[in-house]
Motif scaffolding. Structure first.
Motif, short mmCIF file in Angstrom:
data_model
loop_
_atom_site.label_atom_id
_atom_site.label_comp_id
_atom_site.label_asym_id
_atom_site.label_seq_id
_atom_site.Cartn_x
_atom_site.Cartn_y
_atom_site.Cartn_z
N LEU A 29 62.44 -3.06 8.98
CA LEU A 29 61.75 -3.60 7.82
C LEU A 29 62.05 -2.74 6.59
CD1 LEU A 29 58.17 -4.22 9.32
CD2 LEU A 29 60.14 -5.78 9.34
N GLY A 30 62.26 -3.39 5.47
CA GLY A 30 62.29 -2.70 4.20
C GLY A 30 61.01 -3.04 3.47
N THR A 31 60.22 -2.04 3.12
CA THR A 31 58.88 -2.29 2.57
C THR A 31 58.72 -1.61 1.22
OG1 THR A 31 57.83 -0.34 3.57
CG2 THR A 31 58.00 -2.32 4.93
N ARG A 32 57.76 -2.10 0.46
CA ARG A 32 57.37 -1.49 -0.80
C ARG A 32 55.91 -1.08 -0.70
NH1 ARG A 32 58.79 -4.38 -6.34
NH2 ARG A 32 60.78 -3.43 -5.76
N ILE A 33 55.59 0.13 -1.16
CA ILE A 33 54.21 0.62 -1.13
C ILE A 33 53.44 -0.03 -2.28
CG2 ILE A 33 52.74 2.66 -1.04
CD1 ILE A 33 54.81 2.66 1.13
N LEU A 34 52.28 -0.56 -1.98
CA LEU A 34 51.42 -1.20 -2.99
C LEU A 34 50.34 -0.21 -3.39
CD1 LEU A 34 51.10 -4.74 -1.32
CD2 LEU A 34 52.76 -3.98 -3.04
N PHE A 35 50.68 0.69 -4.33
CA PHE A 35 49.71 1.70 -4.76
C PHE A 35 48.63 1.06 -5.62
CE2 PHE A 35 53.69 4.24 -4.33
CZ PHE A 35 53.28 5.05 -3.28
N GLU A 36 47.38 1.33 -5.28
CA GLU A 36 46.26 0.80 -6.06
C GLU A 36 45.81 1.78 -7.14
OE1 GLU A 36 43.13 -0.29 -3.45
OE2 GLU A 36 44.31 -1.80 -2.37
N ASN A 37 46.06 3.06 -6.93
CA ASN A 37 45.62 4.08 -7.88
C ASN A 37 46.46 5.34 -7.67
OD1 ASN A 37 44.39 5.40 -5.58
ND2 ASN A 37 42.72 3.90 -5.80
N TYR A 38 46.23 6.32 -8.53
CA TYR A 38 46.97 7.58 -8.44
C TYR A 38 46.61 8.37 -7.18
CZ TYR A 38 48.54 6.81 -13.22
OH TYR A 38 49.12 6.29 -14.34
N ALA A 39 45.38 8.20 -6.71
CA ALA A 39 44.97 8.91 -5.49
C ALA A 39 45.84 8.48 -4.32
CB ALA A 39 43.50 8.64 -5.20
N GLN A 40 46.15 7.20 -4.21
CA GLN A 40 47.01 6.73 -3.13
C GLN A 40 48.45 7.26 -3.31
OE1 GLN A 40 46.92 2.50 -2.56
NE2 GLN A 40 44.93 2.56 -1.51
N GLU A 41 48.90 7.34 -4.54
CA GLU A 41 50.25 7.86 -4.78
C GLU A 41 50.33 9.34 -4.40
OE1 GLU A 41 53.71 7.36 -8.21
OE2 GLU A 41 51.67 6.58 -8.53
N ARG A 42 49.27 10.09 -4.72
CA ARG A 42 49.23 11.50 -4.30
C ARG A 42 49.19 11.61 -2.78
NH1 ARG A 42 45.02 11.55 -8.17
NH2 ARG A 42 45.73 12.26 -10.23
N ALA A 43 48.43 10.74 -2.13
CA ALA A 43 48.34 10.78 -0.67
C ALA A 43 49.70 10.50 -0.04
CB ALA A 43 47.31 9.76 -0.19
N VAL B 165 56.33 -6.34 3.01
CA VAL B 165 57.63 -6.46 3.66
C VAL B 165 58.58 -7.20 2.71
CG1 VAL B 165 58.90 -7.35 5.65
CG2 VAL B 165 56.56 -6.49 5.94
N MET B 166 59.59 -6.49 2.22
CA MET B 166 60.54 -7.07 1.28
C MET B 166 61.79 -7.58 2.00
SD MET B 166 58.72 -6.49 -1.32
CE MET B 166 59.82 -7.10 -2.58
N LEU B 167 62.08 -7.00 3.18
CA LEU B 167 63.31 -7.36 3.90
C LEU B 167 63.08 -7.14 5.38
CD1 LEU B 167 66.41 -8.03 3.61
CD2 LEU B 167 66.80 -5.57 3.66
#
Length: 854
Positions: free
Chosen positions: A762-776, A754-756
């Motif tokens: 809420l304004g949020t940022r995605i916390l990608f752990e790997n490329y698989a999550q980014e593809r999902a 939660v950034m804001l």
């Protein structure tokens, strides 16, 4: 409350003006001194018990001012003599349910014509279908020849029949009445009737112009008159070709693939890039990896003419092919041809590096190839999830259709009926065999895409257009970049027209020739548009009669021509481009495409491919003086002509009065268009490189205590998401939550920060752990099969009067912005004037409206 009801009954009787005014003053006094009835009854359904907040909405009842009595009196007289908004709405509902005599007669005619129109529509569809299949019956050809001869003779008789002013006015009023009569009748036959009327009226106008309005005796009149006539002849040609091109869109449906996956072909995906940032390219590449297609039948190639180590390393890391070449010869076309020689798939899908494909792209496009062995290309729309310069700088993003919507929404669909849809460089699939047969992507012009399709059509191959947005990209972000892109398109189309003219040569049917010719001729509108902007100045400044005819004759010939063209285009194009916006788009581009198209026609070998810059940002708002100098020059000339025109009204001969009036209206309209061009030249601030896409999707959230909440995703970007939480969910800035996104019958869990926090948003940022999550995440957002369906609201239809008001408002906004930039020191004065206008406008009466209505 009984006293108040008594006052209102007296007020609404409207039979005693004096007693009603006294009652109104009494109400105001009660509201001021006793604070009654002004607040609690504003939204009551019983209008007899509504309070002063409803009847006098322009007064702040919590803070009274000295001008309130004047506002009350003016509002009182407005209520006495005019209907309120609610009363007008009730009258319209009653009229709709009962119907006026005209409406009832129109319904009767529509009902009587329903079955004949349906039969005619089916017959036309049958004829078009037989024509496209090239299986015309024995009686079909003679019948069409006879029908064409009879209709042509009738049209020629109407076009060439000489008439006096009165008879001409009666004839054109009859045509106008028919057009308005059938305008709201559904179906293609009424639209064809409107197009026919427009063609007859416009051709009659042009015939009159050619035969009776050129002053051959005065050299300056003759020269300016012929220049204007040539511009009008060009506009008439484009009008006719446009009608032919888009009168009967094919509206192709999706073709299903065979159930056996083993029979599906292999596909190579090409993603060409040059200097775009990796932050733009990566999402297109990752989305290509999640396209629903057998993994052993698909290969992804990133074609990097920029030869960047960062792009190569990223491709190696995620497992896609990376190609470079020793030189950058022929730009994008050469890049694609180089990859074509190093790959072997049965088909090639091409995406610009910012165009993110949906996961269903291949499943929805490949079916047509398996139905038609001669099919060489399937093109889909270029859809943009960011605002182009017009949308961004004018604040109309997702309110009005953007500039490209007409082409991808209607024109390409109309081309498809004539087997003339052409390649647009991205979001398309091409069959390798026909592509190699024409020598690969064309390199002779800078619009390699359209030229490639033209070559395939000349060899007898078919093309298809599927009007479903299956990929989305970034629009040009500044007016200068937008103009640069259009300059390349205009130069390339002029080059094709010069070296491979579709009207000449073998292999094309007449439908294809006309569709290609219209696409190319359209980009030659620079000179005609500048002529239209300067034409009224010939009379106002030089006293030259560019149209040598009485003003009344000009009016009764020209106005119907313009009205019928506008009505027909509004009917056929209204969903994809609103009235009067085309003139503003063309005014912005005219000066800049004038020179390159002229050079390309004379010397087609000149001109280089320029890459459209995308993925940037605008740190602050600024006025682009460099790009707007042609508009300012034309504006200065037009203002000078306006001043001379006003002077001629008072000093000129009486027999020129109407002529001066017509030219003044013309120059004022030009000034509005130029004001719109200036308004677009002020670049709005844009600090985000990751553009947000507005949505309304249900999602699930888990907090750090593993409690589950239902929420709503309001927007998303490549980096984050906007989320609206429910009441009672305790969230603070800096918290980490888990977001659950649906992807068909699968679900993906992603950590978000939660950034804001603003209330429940809420304004949020995605916390990608790997490329698989980014593809999902991409599969659940940008690459959803239905991600871009229903992008524009259903009620985005053309209302010509509303569109005219919009264009006029934008024109005035341009002058206001120009004034601020030219004289920033007088801003306090303009603010004072604006405040004074707000005070004056607050005195004006307003129609009462409830909160639910507002």
């Amino acid at each position: 409350m009984s006293i108040m009801q008594k006052h209102w009954r007296e007020l609404r009787r409207r039979d005693s003006l004096f007693s009603a005014l006294l009652s109104f003053i009494a109400l105001y006094a009660e509201a001021v001194f006793f604070r009654v009835s002004a607040s609690t009854q504003a939204d009551s359904s019983n209008s007899g018990q509504r309070g002063l907040r409803y009847w006098v909405p322009q007064v702040d009842w919590d803070k009274h001012s000295l001008l309130d009595p004047l506002r009350i009196i003016l509002q009182f007289f407005y209520l006495i003599f005019f209907k309120t908004k609610q009363e007008r709405r009730q009258a319209q509902q009653l009229k709709a349910s009962i119907g006026t005599p005209i409406e009832l007669s129109r319904r009767g005619v529509a009902a009587a014509l329903r079955h004949p129109l349906r039969w005619a529509t089916r017959w036309f569809e049958y004829v078009f279908h037989r024509q496209t299949q090239k299986k015309a019956t024995r009686w079909n050809l003679p019948f069409r020849i006879i029908l064409t001869i009879l209709s042509s003779l009738t049209a020629l008789l109407i076009i060439g029949l000489p008439m006096e002013a009165g008879s001409q006015a009666v004839l054109l009023l009859a045509f106008w009445a028919v057009a308005l009569w059938v305008r709201n009748i559904q179906g293609r036959i009424p639209m064809l009737l409107m197009i026919t009327l427009s063609l007859v009226v416009s051709t009659r106008y042009l015939f009159w112009r050619v035969t009776q309005t050129v002053n051959w005796d005065v050299p300056i009149d003759m020269v300016f008159g012929l220049l204007l006539l040539s511009a009008e002849f060009y506009a008439w040609t484009i009008l006719i070709l446009g009608y032919i091109q888009s009168a009967w869109p094919l509206q192709r449906k999706i073709a299903a693939l065979p159930k056996s996956i083993a029979s599906w072909p292999t596909v190579d995906i090409f993603i060409p890039t040059y200097n775009e940032p990796l932050s733009v390219i990566r999402h297109t590449i990752l989305a290509a990896q999640v396209i629903d297609w057998p993994q052993d039948k698909i290969r992804i190639y990133v074609l990097d003419d920029g030869k960047r180590d960062s792009v190569r390393d990223f491709c190696t890391e995620i497992g896609v092919h990376y190609f470079i070449r020793p030189d950058n010869k022929h730009a994008k076309a050469g890049n694609l041809n180089h990859a074509l020689g190093l790959s072997s798939g049965d088909y090639v899908a091409i995406f610009d590096c910012d165009h993110i494909p949906t996961r269903g792209f291949l499943q929805l496009t490949m079916g047509w190839f398996l139905r038609d062995e001669k099919l060489a290309l399937v093109q889909t729309p270029h859809h943009f999830f960011s605002a182009d310069p017009f949308e961004k700088n004018l604040g109309v993003f997702r309110k009005n259709p953007n500039e490209g919507e007409l082409f991808y929404g209607l024109i390409q669909d109309g081309n498809d009926m004539w087997n003339a849809s052409f390649f647009c460089g991205s979001c398309a699939v091409l069959k390798r065999g026909p592509l190699e047969e024409v020598g690969g992507i064309a390199v002779e012009t800078v619009t390699e895409d359209a030229h490639t399709a033209l070559k395939m059509h000349r060899l007898g191959y078919n093309t298809a257009y599927l009007n479903v947005p299956l990929a989305a990209g970034l629009a040009t972000e500044s007016l200068s970049a937008h103009i640069g892109q259009r300059i390349r398109w205009a130069r390339g189309m002029a080059q094709i027209f010069r070296i491979d003219n579709p009207l000449l040569g073998k292999g094309l049917n007449w439908g294809q020739r006309l569709c290609y010719a219209n696409a190319m001729l359209y980009f030659l509108n620079g000179i005609p548009r500048v002529i239209f902007l300067l034409a009224p100045l010939a009379f106002l400044l030089l006293h030259s009669y560019v149209v040598f005819a009485p003003a009344i004759m000009i009016a009764i010939y020209a106005i119907p021509h313009l009205v019928h063209a506008n009505l027909a285009n509004s009917r056929s194009q209204g969903k994809f481009r609103h009235s009067f916006w085309a003139e503003m788009y063309e005014t912005v581009l005219a000066w800049y495409i004038l020179r390159p198209t002229t050079v390309a026609l004379l010397s087609p070998q000149h001109g280089e491919f320029n890459v459209t810059q995308k993925g940037g940002k605008t740190e602050y708002s600024f006025f682009d003086w460099r790009i707007s100098w042609p508009y300012l020059t034309l504006m200065g000339l037009s203002l000078t002509g306006l001043g001379f025109g006003i002077w001629r009204l008072f000093t000129g001969p009486d027999n020129e009065y109407l002529t001066v009036i017509l030219n003044l209206f013309w120059v004022i309209y030009n000034l509005i268009l130029l004001g719109g061009a200036v308004a677009v030249a002020e670049e709005a601030k844009q600090v985000r490189t990751a553009h947000r896409v507005a949505v309304d999707r249900k999602v699930t959230l888990y907090d750090q205590n593993e409690r589950m909440y239902q929420a709503t995703m309001t927007d998303y970007s490549h980096e984050g998401a906007g989320i609206k939480i429910v009441q009672g969910m305790e969230v603070r800035e800096g918290d980490t939550l888990t977001l659950i996104l649906a992807d068909g019958d699968q679900y993906h869990a992603l950590d978000i920060k939660v950034m804001l926090k603003r209330g429940q948003h809420l304004g949020t940022r995605i916390l990608f752990e790997n490329y698989a999550q980014e593809r999902a995440f991409l599969r659940s957002t940008f690459a959803r099969a239905d991600a871009w369906v229903g992008w524009m609201p259903d009620d985005s239809v053309d209302k010509p009067i509303t569109s005219l008001r919009e264009v006029v408002g934008i024109g005035f906004k341009g002058y206001q912005r120009l004034f601020f930039h030219l004289a920033p020191q007088v801003r306090p004065i303009t603010r004072l004037l604006a405040k004074g206008w707000r005070v004056v406008s607050s005195l004006l009466p307003r129609s009462p409206v409830t909160r639910s209505e507002g």
